[in-house]
Design a protein around this motif. Structure first.
Motif, PDB file in Angstrom:
ATOM      1  N   GLU A 162      -7.223  12.197  17.536  1.00  0.00           N
ATOM      2  CA  GLU A 162      -6.530  12.324  16.260  1.00  0.00           C
ATOM      3  C   GLU A 162      -6.219  10.939  15.697  1.00  0.00           C
ATOM      4  O   GLU A 162      -5.629  10.095  16.384  1.00  0.00           O
ATOM      5  N   LEU A 163      -6.612  10.702  14.441  1.00  0.00           N
ATOM      6  CA  LEU A 163      -6.325   9.449  13.742  1.00  0.00           C
ATOM      7  C   LEU A 163      -4.983   9.605  13.017  1.00  0.00           C
ATOM      8  O   LEU A 163      -4.840  10.429  12.119  1.00  0.00           O
ATOM      9  N   ILE A 164      -4.005   8.812  13.437  1.00  0.00           N
ATOM     10  CA  ILE A 164      -2.637   8.947  12.921  1.00  0.00           C
ATOM     11  C   ILE A 164      -2.288   7.737  12.059  1.00  0.00           C
ATOM     12  O   ILE A 164      -2.329   6.600  12.533  1.00  0.00           O
ATOM     13  N   PRO A 165      -1.976   7.945  10.763  1.00  0.00           N
ATOM     14  CA  PRO A 165      -1.662   6.814   9.881  1.00  0.00           C
ATOM     15  C   PRO A 165      -0.346   6.134  10.283  1.00  0.00           C
ATOM     16  O   PRO A 165       0.610   6.811  10.673  1.00  0.00           O
ATOM     17  N   ASP A 166      -0.306   4.800  10.176  1.00  0.00           N
ATOM     18  CA  ASP A 166       0.926   4.038  10.412  1.00  0.00           C
ATOM     19  C   ASP A 166       1.406   3.352   9.131  1.00  0.00           C
ATOM     20  O   ASP A 166       2.510   3.588   8.677  1.00  0.00           O
ATOM     21  N   ARG A 167       0.561   2.488   8.550  1.00  0.00           N
ATOM     22  CA  ARG A 167       0.890   1.839   7.269  1.00  0.00           C
ATOM     23  C   ARG A 167      -0.287   2.030   6.313  1.00  0.00           C
ATOM     24  O   ARG A 167      -1.431   1.746   6.673  1.00  0.00           O
ATOM     25  N   LEU A 168       0.000   2.498   5.106  1.00  0.00           N
ATOM     26  CA  LEU A 168      -1.062   2.797   4.142  1.00  0.00           C
ATOM     27  C   LEU A 168      -0.942   1.942   2.894  1.00  0.00           C
ATOM     28  O   LEU A 168       0.166   1.617   2.455  1.00  0.00           O
ATOM     29  N   LEU A 169      -2.080   1.572   2.325  1.00  0.00           N
ATOM     30  CA  LEU A 169      -2.087   0.946   1.005  1.00  0.00           C
ATOM     31  C   LEU A 169      -1.915   2.048  -0.029  1.00  0.00           C
ATOM     32  O   LEU A 169      -2.275   3.207   0.220  1.00  0.00           O
ATOM     33  N   SER A 170      -1.375   1.719  -1.180  1.00  0.00           N
ATOM     34  CA  SER A 170      -1.257   2.699  -2.254  1.00  0.00           C
ATOM     35  C   SER A 170      -2.583   2.743  -3.019  1.00  0.00           C
ATOM     36  O   SER A 170      -3.334   1.762  -3.019  1.00  0.00           O
ATOM     37  N   PRO A 171      -2.873   3.866  -3.680  1.00  0.00           N
ATOM     38  CA  PRO A 171      -4.099   3.937  -4.497  1.00  0.00           C
ATOM     39  C   PRO A 171      -4.167   2.809  -5.518  1.00  0.00           C
ATOM     40  O   PRO A 171      -5.242   2.262  -5.781  1.00  0.00           O
ATOM     41  N   LEU A 172      -3.001   2.408  -6.095  1.00  0.00           N
ATOM     42  CA  LEU A 172      -2.988   1.317  -7.075  1.00  0.00           C
ATOM     43  C   LEU A 172      -3.381   0.000  -6.429  1.00  0.00           C
ATOM     44  O   LEU A 172      -4.175  -0.770  -6.993  1.00  0.00           O
ATOM     45  N   GLU A 173      -2.868  -0.263  -5.220  1.00  0.00           N
ATOM     46  CA  GLU A 173      -3.224  -1.509  -4.514  1.00  0.00           C
ATOM     47  C   GLU A 173      -4.717  -1.558  -4.221  1.00  0.00           C
ATOM     48  O   GLU A 173      -5.365  -2.589  -4.411  1.00  0.00           O
ATOM     49  N   ILE A 174      -5.268  -0.427  -3.785  1.00  0.00           N
ATOM     50  CA  ILE A 174      -6.710  -0.369  -3.480  1.00  0.00           C
ATOM     51  C   ILE A 174      -7.525  -0.632  -4.741  1.00  0.00           C
ATOM     52  O   ILE A 174      -8.491  -1.399  -4.727  1.00  0.00           O
TER      53      ILE A 174
END
Length: 331
Positions: free
Chosen positions: A301-313
């Motif tokens: 299972e791939l578990i998110p920790d820190r995500l970029l926002s769609p705007l940042e991407i």
């Protein structure tokens, strides 16, 4: 009386990435950060742990989305080159303090076998008492504030790790006996305290007269730029010095997701896949190739920790070529 010209307001903009700064002598880490932020006209910035004003060298500065991963550098091992003046101790452990004691230095104290024994003794896990002139807090107040008021407070010893230590006899420009120190150490290590402890172990005392950080978390001086160099550049060249956000994620395992899976991962959903367990992964979208964030894999299972926002991407994809993840070899 001549009227003052109105101050030009700096137009801020989104900048995402890492600037490896060779911090100059005498400037605080925050002052260096603010200067670089102003030169880049960046909206958001943060550094990766302070470097003393009396120290020079590698100071990674994080902009925009990169600030989400600054803790990784804060926790990373560091490498320093230092020079300790032998025979003199000071109130601060460095050249800024008042002289406390002076002792003669016997050249026999710096014999190769003596230094080899000292290297072995101070390599591995060691105990350090944090210096009074440090930013460590006691009851919500930095220790250096107590020190400036002439108050000494009790500090508990802390365990740090010296991963590699090299010692060599040296002399200062004035011809005084000195010790050259190269050390690769865990976060939280005070090189000033190490220099003092080495001086005591030699029997003559010592204090730090120069300190240069040559590496942190795999980032070294080779990729660094100075504030003077930045000031001399035009705007495009300055932005060209900003490395991609994933520069901070070199030791992360890369996982690439297709469009549908990438979209779900970005909403914070766990994904299932044929991935081996991994404590730190950098997750990318396949098309267009872009960093989505970091996570870990446990039990497929791939578990998110820190995500970029769609705007940042979106801003990164529309930005300069230096921000193109593919340019780093796709980690």
């Amino acid at each position: 009386m001549t009227a003052r010209a109105p101050r030009t307001r700096v137009q801020r903009r989104p900048v995402h990435g890492v600037l490896l700064l060779d911090k100059p002598l005498g400037l605080s880490s925050n002052d260096a950060l603010q200067k670089a932020k102003w030169l880049l006209r960046a909206e958001k910035a943060g550094h990766t742990g302070t470097l003393d004003p009396l120290a020079t060298g590698v100071l990674p500065l994080c902009f925009g989305a990169a600030t989400k991963f600054s803790q990784l550098q804060l926790d990373a091992p560091k490498t320093y080159e230092a020079v300790a003046l032998l025979g003199t101790t000071t109130s601060t452990g460095d050249a800024e303090g008042e002289v406390r004691e002076q002792r003669a230095v016997d050249p026999a104290q710096l014999a190769p076998e003596r230094l080899a024994a000292l290297q072995a003794r101070f390599t591995g896990r060691i105990s350090q008492v944090p210096p009074m002139h440090s930013a460590l807090k006691k009851d919500g107040k930095a220790l250096y504030e107590y020190a400036r008021a002439g108050v000494e407070v009790e500090r508990a010893a802390r365990e740090v790790e010296i991963l590699r230590l090299a010692l060599a006899p040296s002399t200062t420009e004035a011809g005084q006996p000195a010790l050259r120190i190269e050390v690769h150490c865990s976060k939280g290590t005070y090189v000033r305290t190490l220099a003092e402890d080495l001086g005591e172990a030699l029997g003559c005392g010592a204090h730090l007269v120069s300190l240069r950080r040559t590496g942190t978390g795999g980032l070294g001086l080779a990729g660094c730029v100075t504030l003077a160099q930045l000031e001399a550049m035009d705007e495009g060249a300055r932005l060209g010095c900003v490395l991609p956000v994933q520069t901070l994620l070199a030791d992360h395992t890369a996982i690439t997701l297709d469009e549908q899976e990438a979209g779900r991962f970005l909403t914070g959903l766990r994904r299932r896949g044929p991935w081996p367990d991994a404590p730190a992964v950098a997750v990318y979208a396949e098309r267009p190739r872009a960093l989505l964030g970091v996570g870990h894999v446990r039990g497929g299972e791939l578990i998110p920790d820190r995500l970029l926002s769609p705007l940042e991407i979106q801003q990164i994809l529309q930005g300069a070529p230096s921000a193109d993840p593919a340019s780093t070899g796709g980690h």
